[in-house]
Design a protein around this motif. Structure first.
Motif, short mmCIF file in Angstrom:
data_model
loop_
_atom_site.label_atom_id
_atom_site.label_comp_id
_atom_site.label_asym_id
_atom_site.label_seq_id
_atom_site.Cartn_x
_atom_site.Cartn_y
_atom_site.Cartn_z
N ASP A 321 -43.71 5.11 -30.63
CA ASP A 321 -42.77 5.91 -31.79
C ASP A 321 -43.60 5.47 -32.76
OD1 ASP A 321 -40.95 6.08 -29.57
OD2 ASP A 321 -40.20 3.86 -29.38
N PHE A 322 -44.17 4.36 -33.39
CA PHE A 322 -44.82 4.71 -34.28
C PHE A 322 -45.55 5.59 -34.34
CE2 PHE A 322 -44.12 -0.19 -34.68
CZ PHE A 322 -42.85 -0.09 -35.74
N ARG A 323 -46.07 6.62 -33.84
CA ARG A 323 -46.72 7.83 -34.64
C ARG A 323 -45.88 9.00 -34.19
NH1 ARG A 323 -51.28 11.10 -32.06
NH2 ARG A 323 -53.09 11.24 -32.87
N THR A 324 -45.15 8.25 -33.46
CA THR A 324 -43.73 9.74 -33.40
C THR A 324 -43.64 9.94 -34.93
OG1 THR A 324 -44.13 9.60 -31.05
CG2 THR A 324 -42.56 10.94 -32.48
N TYR A 325 -43.09 8.83 -35.81
CA TYR A 325 -42.61 8.60 -36.29
C TYR A 325 -43.47 9.32 -37.47
CZ TYR A 325 -40.52 7.43 -40.81
OH TYR A 325 -39.56 6.96 -41.74
N TYR A 326 -44.57 8.93 -37.50
CA TYR A 326 -45.64 9.09 -38.87
C TYR A 326 -46.29 11.04 -38.17
CZ TYR A 326 -45.57 5.00 -40.48
OH TYR A 326 -44.64 3.58 -41.48
N ARG A 327 -46.56 11.49 -37.76
CA ARG A 327 -47.75 12.11 -36.80
C ARG A 327 -46.98 13.43 -36.30
NH1 ARG A 327 -50.59 10.70 -40.56
NH2 ARG A 327 -51.77 9.07 -40.39
N HIS A 328 -45.33 13.05 -35.83
CA HIS A 328 -45.26 14.54 -35.35
C HIS A 328 -43.82 14.72 -35.83
CE1 HIS A 328 -47.86 13.78 -31.70
NE2 HIS A 328 -47.51 13.44 -31.88
N ASP A 329 -43.39 16.03 -35.83
CA ASP A 329 -41.85 16.52 -35.68
C ASP A 329 -41.01 16.57 -35.15
OD1 ASP A 329 -39.84 17.64 -37.40
OD2 ASP A 329 -41.02 19.69 -37.27
N PHE A 330 -40.60 15.15 -34.89
CA PHE A 330 -39.67 14.97 -33.67
C PHE A 330 -37.69 15.19 -33.74
CE2 PHE A 330 -39.73 11.38 -36.34
CZ PHE A 330 -38.30 10.84 -36.47
N GLU A 331 -37.69 16.17 -35.11
CA GLU A 331 -36.04 16.35 -35.26
C GLU A 331 -36.30 17.75 -35.19
OE1 GLU A 331 -35.74 15.14 -39.41
OE2 GLU A 331 -35.03 13.47 -38.93
N HIS A 332 -36.55 18.76 -34.12
CA HIS A 332 -35.93 19.60 -33.35
C HIS A 332 -36.60 19.13 -32.14
CE1 HIS A 332 -38.60 20.52 -37.09
NE2 HIS A 332 -37.53 21.94 -36.82
N GLY A 333 -35.52 20.36 -31.26
CA GLY A 333 -34.80 19.84 -30.19
C GLY A 333 -33.58 19.72 -29.50
N LYS A 334 -33.91 18.95 -29.12
CA LYS A 334 -32.61 18.60 -28.00
C LYS A 334 -31.52 17.63 -29.01
CE LYS A 334 -32.64 20.74 -23.19
NZ LYS A 334 -31.87 20.37 -21.64
N GLN A 335 -30.17 18.08 -29.49
CA GLN A 335 -29.69 16.77 -30.35
C GLN A 335 -30.10 15.41 -29.65
OE1 GLN A 335 -29.00 17.72 -33.72
NE2 GLN A 335 -28.79 15.31 -33.93
N ASN A 336 -29.67 15.00 -28.14
CA ASN A 336 -29.73 13.95 -28.04
C ASN A 336 -30.45 13.45 -27.34
OD1 ASN A 336 -26.96 14.17 -27.02
ND2 ASN A 336 -27.13 14.71 -25.14
N ASN A 337 -31.55 14.53 -27.71
CA ASN A 337 -33.42 13.43 -27.88
C ASN A 337 -33.51 12.82 -28.80
OD1 ASN A 337 -33.36 14.60 -25.17
ND2 ASN A 337 -34.36 16.35 -24.83
N ILE A 338 -33.30 14.09 -29.82
CA ILE A 338 -33.56 13.79 -31.41
C ILE A 338 -33.05 12.20 -31.89
CG2 ILE A 338 -33.05 14.67 -33.56
CD1 ILE A 338 -33.20 17.98 -32.78
N LYS A 339 -31.96 12.18 -31.50
CA LYS A 339 -31.12 11.03 -31.89
C LYS A 339 -31.42 9.99 -30.91
CE LYS A 339 -26.95 8.48 -31.71
NZ LYS A 339 -24.43 8.90 -30.94
N LYS A 340 -31.80 10.03 -30.03
CA LYS A 340 -32.24 9.29 -28.57
C LYS A 340 -33.52 8.68 -29.55
CE LYS A 340 -33.35 6.08 -25.30
NZ LYS A 340 -34.69 5.83 -25.53
N LYS A 341 -34.37 9.93 -30.07
CA LYS A 341 -36.04 8.83 -30.41
C LYS A 341 -35.79 8.29 -31.78
CE LYS A 341 -39.04 9.48 -29.29
NZ LYS A 341 -40.32 8.36 -28.15
N SER A 342 -34.76 8.31 -32.69
CA SER A 342 -34.55 8.06 -34.20
C SER A 342 -33.72 6.68 -33.38
CB SER A 342 -33.73 8.57 -34.41
OG SER A 342 -34.16 10.15 -34.89
#
Length: 388
Positions: A321-342
């Motif tokens: 999860d830390f790597r997703t935060y620093y290395r990936h643009d996770f704020e695209h896609g389905k809103q539910n997925n974005i919210k869960k990942k955040s």
């Protein structure tokens, strides 16, 4: 969060004597202790020299910047010789750096890199040493405090370089890296600042002394969170090797394949302290490669269900999860997925830091607590593997 007890038991002594020093270079050294109590440790270190020795030997050390450092040592020795016995010993950083340069050059050559993780440490050591000698030469200098600080730093640096050298030597000849393998590595680490943990030591020791005037610089550094984090990082890497040894003993595939990339990442984990976002994100890259990318091998030992349900292994998913935060643009896609990942990412920061990190001390706390969980996870794996 309580620090793992085995980490305390395995904390290495900081001021180790390097086994690579040449005794011929130090003939005639008088191993007396400086007249002020507590400034220098009583055990002999190859980079200690008496004032007479420094005035007669240092001007032959190195060239360029190292020669400049040697000249500062000569001036320091001359000043001190008017106040103290010429048999008084102090740290001669130029000799120490000349020795360690040989080790670091060998490491760089073996791994086909211009700069290994300890190259910057050694470079910063020289800068910090120059600063201490310059301060000693000032008319109103606190000579004892400066020499004590320099001695503490010299032991600290020796520990880092010696550990990396020993670590590199453990790689079998058949696994020694080639240039092509190294070039395949991610390039995030190239963006790191030109400062290592060494540059923060004087400030940290000064702060520790303000809180407790009775503590020596060496004691302050050894007990510091900076040093504890570094020793925890080294322990993480050493437990990886221990797990592989157990695999060998059971005639199983290695859980952590020793490659040039994993060796370099191990060196970084054992010698880096994070005081900001960039440094922490780079450590996360290394931890991700080491643990998350070997998740399937871990599951083969403890089952998929155990890894996903047992909180002991949650640190692996936190690394992801830390790597997703620093290395990936996770704020695209389905809103539910974005919210869960955040929510997952925020939960990780809250667990290990208590908040979203902002200040240097926040990142130190984040790294410290994450390392503590990783060590517990590794020890849990070892216990399971040994019982099996």
């Amino acid at each position: 969060m309580r620090i793992n007890e085995s980490v305390i038991k395995n904390m290495a002594k900081m001021a180790s004597v390097t086994k690579y020093a040449s005794s011929a270079d130090f003939q005639g050294f008088v191993k007396t202790v400086a007249p002020w109590t507590g400034v220098l440790e009583k055990e002999y270190k190859p980079w200690l020299n008496n004032l007479t020795g420094i005035m007669s030997i240092s001007n032959t050390i190195g060239n360029g910047e190292l020669q400049r450092l040697a000249q500062l040592e000569i001036q320091t020795a001359k000043k001190l010789s008017t106040q103290l016995p010429v048999s008084t010993v102090i740290t001669e950083a130029s000799v120490h750096i000349a020795e360690l340069n040989g080790l670091v050059s060998h490491i760089n050559k073996e791994f086909h890199v211009a700069d290994s993780p300890v190259s910057l440490i050694l470079k910063n050591y020289q800068s910090v040493a120059e600063r201490q000698y310059q301060e000693i030469l000032r008319p109103e200098a606190n000579v004892a405090a400066r020499l004590a600080m320099l001695d503490a730093i010299s032991g600290f640096v020796d520990r880092q370089v010696s550990w990396v050298s020993d670590y590199a030597e453990r790689m079998p000849e058949t696994q020694m890296p080639d240039k092509e393998n190294i070039e395949e590595e991610d390039t995030y680490e190239k963006e790191m600042a030109e400062e290592s943990v060494v540059t923060r030591i004087p400030q940290h020791i000064g702060y520790a002394n303000r809180r407790n005037s009775e503590i020596t610089p060496g004691e302050a550094l050894e007990k510091s969170q900076l040093n504890r984090i570094l020793e925890m990082g080294k322990r993480i890497v050493e437990l990886v090797a221990q797990i592989n040894e157990i695999c060998c003993g059971c005639a199983k595939d290695l859980m952590f394949k020793p490659t040039s990339k994993s060796m370099m990442m191990g060196m970084r984990i054992g010698t880096s302290v994070c005081d900001g976002q960039e440094a922490f994100s780079i450590i996360i890259d290394n931890l991700y490669f080491l643990f998350y990318e070997n998740l399937e091998r871990i599951k083969a030992v403890v089952t998929d269900d155990e890894v996903r349900k047992n909180s002991l292994y949650s640190c692996i998913f936190a690394i992801k999860d830390f790597r997703t935060y620093y290395r990936h643009d996770f704020e695209h896609g389905k809103q539910n997925n974005i919210k869960k990942k955040s929510e997952d990412i925020r939960a990780c920061f809250m667990k290990y830091c208590g908040k979203m990190p902002v200040k240097s001390k926040d990142y130190l706390k984040l790294q410290y607590n994450l390392y503590n969980d990783i060590l517990s996870m590794e020890e849990g794996l070892i216990e399971i593997m040994e019982e099996a």
